[in-house]
Design an enzyme around this catalytic site. Structure first.
Site: not given
Ligand code: GLP
Length: 638
Positions: A161-162
């Site tokens: 989850n950037e």
């Protein structure tokens, strides 16, 4: 007098436990997992674990495997869900997370294969949405995740989850951040080979777990750790959303904790004991904060920055300023091997014996010149007996194009001059290289050739620094030769090889690095091998008279208060060092693996770092040099 923990941790939004090392932290988490499995077993229900990949959880998995083999901990009743998978990689690809999990955990415990879930990286683009939805449903059908294990990426990602990920995001296809891809470059032998997309559980999926443990080791994680624990919740750092989870705690080592306010600036959050070390840390920080030379700090600077009690305890700003000025002044020396026939009462290194036997330890070729090129050059010029030992061959970091070039050269030469046997050998290696494909592992022969290429670069570099090539030792430690990134295990044979070298050289000073790094990294393991070898040499006489100097490692430098020796470099010495670095031609496209800076050229960064340190000394009121290399004195009870 130290104030209660709660005061020191007042800025922290997530319960964070700091452990002496990664193994101690892993024991605590392994205990929680064991407890869960046993209590679920007693209820006749499955335990559901959310698992992570990367270097971080490897020691935890090793401990779980040990518990299974030695203590009879059974995973027969466990269901697992992994966080993520690279998009486009089949499960048997050496860098796929499915393969990683099989190698690091699944194949060594009694988990039922059908109970292990890793997102499918090979799903067709048009089926991704349905496949992600099915993953969510499978988690739900299993009863939800009981314990979720997390690492953290330097972008602040959890899973993949950037930055930009929403707190309610679910399992989905994502694009990887460039820093994440750079961090994975070594695994894939080049950033260009790192997949651009991945499938990951969402932040919302993670937050739905009943209990969450985030683990982090090494200084590389310190900055993002401080932002995650103390900063505001933001999509820019998805891990900050863990602040919302009541059952989330962080288990981290001292290095990963080093940027938390309670460690870095404890005087700002509580009343502390003003030891000489903290005093030095605080005053040097103050000079940089208010942007003044040490000797120009005034009482108000101290009182306005949480240090009023220090003034009361230790007199006036005037006394403190002079005291700290002198300490800092005495770290500067152009004689890293000690200055013969000089008063050494205020010098970092002692005058005698002279000349000294100075041993530089370089985890891979390049670390030596990159961090200590100027120091090595000076040690040699001053008549010391300088040796450099390359602990590992560094062959994993040589791109295939380099070895192909060498092979073609040898074949051409062989066809003109040498015997058929040599030529056959080289052609065999060429065939292995052709067969290897983009991500295949190197054969022993290819690794040997790559190692030799790095040796030739190291020799060329050492010559630039004024050393003869017989001063170089190539240890080729087995942990590296037989392993791959994130999966190294050091052992007796490594210690024995290191010990033999130490007993042969019997150094008066050792320059080493790796302390505080991620425990599975090459520098950290090289350092542990040194530690074990020194312990094995404890009975030898030379060891009582041996100083250990730590350098920080490529792309980083000690903070001002940590520096015990600062070696100034003139403009021409700096340029000579850079020439030395240039000799490592196969490394020109590799980016430094540690440090927070995003840079495109490793070589320019070496120059910049050494100059920045010199500027720092100048700014706090000491002499103005072109560049500086820094060392910290180390003793092994630390
Ligand atoms: C990868 C993984 C993350 C992991 C992170 C940190 O990006 N997808 O789950 O936490 O890397 O990796 P490491 O533990 O090797 O530092």
């Amino acid at each position: 007098m130290t104030h209660p923990e709660s005061e020191l941790t007042q800025l922290e939004h997530i319960p964070t436990r700091i452990f002496g090392n990664a193994d101690a932290a892993c024991m605590t988490v392994a205990d929680a997992i064991t407890h869960l499995i046993e209590s679920r077993n007693a209820d006749g229900k499955p335990a559901v674990l959310g698992l992570a990949t990367g270097s971080t959880p490897v020691r935890l998995y090793r401990e779980l495997i040990r518990r299974h083999k030695e203590d009879g901990l059974s995973f027969a009743n466990v269901i697992t869900f992994n966080l993520d998978e690279y998009f486009g990689l089949p499960g048997d690809h050496p860098e796929s997370y499915r393969k990683f999990m099989q190698d690091q955990l699944f194949d060594h415990v009694d988990l039922k294969p059908e109970n292990t879930h890793v997102p499918d990286g090979m799903v067709h683009r048009e089926d991704v949405f349905a496949s992600c939805q099915a993953y969510e449903e499978a988690i739900e059908a299993a009863g939800g995740i009981d314990i979720q294990i997390l690492g953290i990426g330097r972008t602040g990602h959890i899973g993949f989850n950037e930055p930009g990920s929403a707190p309610d995001s679910l399992t989905r296809l994502v694009t990887l951040d460039s820093l994440t891809r750079r961090d994975a470059a070594r695994d894939f032998l080049g950033e260009e080979n790192v997949p651009r997309h991945a499938i990951t559980m969402g932040v919302g999926t993670i937050l739905a777990a009943r209990q969450v443990f985030l683990l982090a080791w090494g200084e590389g994680k310190a900055t993002i750790m401080a932002k995650t624990v103390e900063g505001p919740q933001t999509e820019a750092i998805p891990a900050t959303f863990l602040q919302r989870h009541e059952g989330c705690s962080f288990c981290i080592d001292e290095s990963a904790a080093s940027q938390l306010t309670r460690i870095r600036l404890p005087w700002l959050v509580g009343r502390i004991e003003w030891t000489p070390e903290v005093t030095r840390q605080a005053v040097l920080w103050l000079a940089q904060k208010v942007d003044k030379p040490l000797l120009r700090l005034v009482d108000e600077d101290y009182t306005e920055n949480g240090m009023a009690d220090l003034l009361v305890e230790q007199g006036s700003a005037y006394d403190l300023n002079i005291h700290l000025f002198n300490i800092t002044q005495h770290t500067i020396t152009g004689w890293p091997g000690g200055k013969p026939n000089a008063d050494d009462s205020n010098r970092p290194e002692r005058a005698t014996p002279y000349p000294k036997r100075s041993l530089i330890l370089s985890p891979e070729p390049l670390d030596d010149v990159y961090c200590l090129g100027g120091t090595i050059n000076r040690l040699k010029k001053h008549g010391n007996e300088v040796s450099i030992a390359y602990q590992t061959s560094g062959n994993l970091a040589v791109p295939d194009v380099e070895v192909r070039r060498a092979i073609e050269l040898m074949i051409e030469l062989g066809e003109e001059r040498s015997g058929q046997e040599d030529l056959d050998y080289v052609k065999t290696v060429e065939a292995q290289l052709d067969a290897k494909g983009d991500f295949g592992a190197d054969s022993t022969e290819i690794r040997q050739l790559k190692g030799l290429i790095r040796r030739s670069e190291a020799r060329s570099s050492a010559r630039t620094l004024g050393l003869e090539t017989d001063a170089l030792h190539f240890l080729d430690l087995p942990f590296y030769e037989e392993g791959r990134y994130r999966r190294f295990v050091a052992g007796e044979r490594d210690t024995a090889r290191m010990r033999e070298l130490l007993e042969t050289i019997r150094p008066h000073q050792i320059f080493a690095t790796g302390y505080g790094n991620d425990p599975l990294s090459v520098p950290a393991l090289s350092f542990e091998v040194l530690r074990a070898a020194l312990a094995a040499c404890a009975g030898s006489d030379w060891i009582k008279d041996c100083n250990i100097w730590l350098y920080k490692g490529p792309a980083q430098e000690w903070e001002a208060h940590e520096i015990d020796m600062a070696v100034p470099l003139s403009p021409s010495e700096l340029e000579n060092k850079i020439q030395g670095i240039y000799q490592h031609q196969t490394q020109r496209s590799q980016s430094p693996i540690s440090g927070d800076k995003r840079v495109n050229n490793t070589w320019d960064l070496a120059r910049e770092i050494n100059r920045t340190t010199a500027e720092l000394y100048d700014a706090i009121g000491l002499a103005e040099y072109e560049a500086m290399e820094c060392l910290k004195k180390f003793t092994f009870d630390q």
